[in-house]
Design an enzyme around this catalytic site. Structure first.
Site, short mmCIF file in Angstrom:
data_model
loop_
_atom_site.label_atom_id
_atom_site.label_comp_id
_atom_site.label_asym_id
_atom_site.label_seq_id
_atom_site.Cartn_x
_atom_site.Cartn_y
_atom_site.Cartn_z
N GLY A 47 0.81 -1.22 0.00
CA GLY A 47 0.00 0.00 0.00
C GLY A 47 0.84 1.27 0.00
O GLY A 47 2.04 1.23 -0.27
N TYR A 48 0.17 2.38 0.29
CA TYR A 48 0.74 3.72 0.12
C TYR A 48 1.32 3.82 -1.29
O TYR A 48 2.52 4.06 -1.49
CB TYR A 48 1.77 4.07 1.20
CG TYR A 48 1.72 5.55 1.50
CD1 TYR A 48 0.69 6.07 2.27
CD2 TYR A 48 2.65 6.41 0.96
CE1 TYR A 48 0.59 7.43 2.48
CE2 TYR A 48 2.56 7.78 1.17
CZ TYR A 48 1.52 8.27 1.93
OH TYR A 48 1.42 9.62 2.15
N LEU A 49 0.44 3.59 -2.23
CA LEU A 49 0.84 3.35 -3.61
C LEU A 49 1.43 4.59 -4.27
O LEU A 49 1.05 5.72 -3.98
CB LEU A 49 -0.37 2.88 -4.43
CG LEU A 49 -1.05 1.61 -3.88
CD1 LEU A 49 -2.24 1.24 -4.76
CD2 LEU A 49 -0.07 0.45 -3.79
N HIS B 254 4.29 1.27 -8.11
CA HIS B 254 3.27 0.22 -7.99
C HIS B 254 2.34 0.24 -9.20
O HIS B 254 1.98 -0.81 -9.74
CB HIS B 254 2.41 0.46 -6.74
CG HIS B 254 3.15 0.44 -5.44
ND1 HIS B 254 3.31 1.57 -4.67
CD2 HIS B 254 3.75 -0.56 -4.76
CE1 HIS B 254 3.98 1.26 -3.56
NE2 HIS B 254 4.27 -0.02 -3.59
#
Ligand code: AMP
Length: 277
Positions: free
Chosen positions: A28-30, A34
């Site tokens: 996450g925390y793309l 990503h």
């Protein structure tokens, strides 16, 4: 876009996908790095599953698990316009049921570099990725060259455990000034962010030396060290010029080699690498 958390819901969502399925595992925390993996999956597969899971077992006791940046709503808003089919956000309790005691471990490849600096890290990575593979049953799984050793270790695991899938390694996405994109870049203050280009500068200087004909690996490592030491805000942890396949340190560069490094900018630990040859 189906957003699922429980394993039964993931299984139902997976059964609804026909044709070739690509998996993009993330914490996450793309960022754009990503998203480049997602786009490559979409170009090559009929459906794409993205997983978002900050895997506790790959963080050491003194690492940044509790502070690791998280923003699920922001992540979903980045994935929605891309047309991702399924986002799986399992909880730690789903991935590690009470009494958990089963681990996947790759041996020699995990011993140097990141494995030497982060004991237990790759055991956590291979265990969670094996579980993600089992649950999502992808035809292809996408990883970033940014984490070169991780990609090599996962490729080894997939072959060794006969996972019926292809591991695809995608190029490193960089900021305009060369800094490799990373969720951890968020930790950098303004001065550290400026200084963080030193990883790219050190790798570029070493590559220039190699392209000028230098094959003495010690001299190539010394060049990276010299550039890193000239940056007062950077604290080098290691530099490496290793065989691309075995990740063992080289004396002489022949064939494909991996230049890699880990560097602290304040409390933030950054890694980066280039491939030679
Ligand atoms: P993470 O969320 O940091 O675990 O990363 C999830 C996946 O994205 C891993 O396969 C990483 O190697 C990949 N990745 C992270 N940063 C980049 C980047 N800058 N370029 C390409 N891939 C990346």
């Amino acid at each position: 876009m189906q957003i699922v958390t429980s394993l039964p819901d993931l299984r139902t969502a997976r059964l609804s996908l026909t044709g070739r399925v690509g998996l993009v595992p993330t914490m996450g925390y793309l960022h754009e790095g990503h998203l480049s993996l997602v786009r490559q999956s979409q170009a090559e597969c009929d459906h794409t599953i993205v997983t978002i899971f900050v895997n506790p077992t790959q963080f050491g006791a003194n690492e940044d698990l509790s502070k690791y940046p998280r923003d699920l709503e922001r992540d979903l808003s980045l994935l929605r316009p891309l047309g991702v089919d399924v986002v799986w956000t399992p909880s730690p309790e789903i991935m590690y049921p009470p009494g958990y005691q089963t681990w996947v471990e790759v041996e020699a490849l995990t011993h140097p570099l990141e494995g030497a600096m982060r004991p237990g890290h790759f055991r956590g990575v291979t265990t969670v990725v094996a579980k993600l593979f089992n649950a999502t049953q992808p035809h292809k799984a996408y990883f970033g060259q940014k984490d070169a050793q991780q990609a090599a270790v996962i490729r080894r695991m997939a072959v060794d455990l006969n996972f019926p899938l292809e591991v695809v390694v995608c190029p490193t996405t960089r900021e305009a000034d060369g800094l490799a994109m990373s969720s951890r870049n968020k930790y950098l203050n303004e001065a550290e962010r400026k200084a963080a280009t030193v990883l790219f500068r050190a790798l570029s200087a070493a590559k220039d030396l190699y392209e000028g004909g230098e094959r003495d690996a010690e001299k190539i490592r010394a060049k990276m060290t010299e550039v890193l030491e000239a940056e007062p805000l950077a604290q080098m942890q290691y530099v490496s010029c290793a065989d691309y396949d075995t990740l063992e340190e080289l004396d002489v560069v022949k064939g494909k080699a991996l230049l890699s490094m880990a560097v602290f900018l304040g409390k933030t630990r950054l890694i980066d690498n280039f491939v030679l040859g």
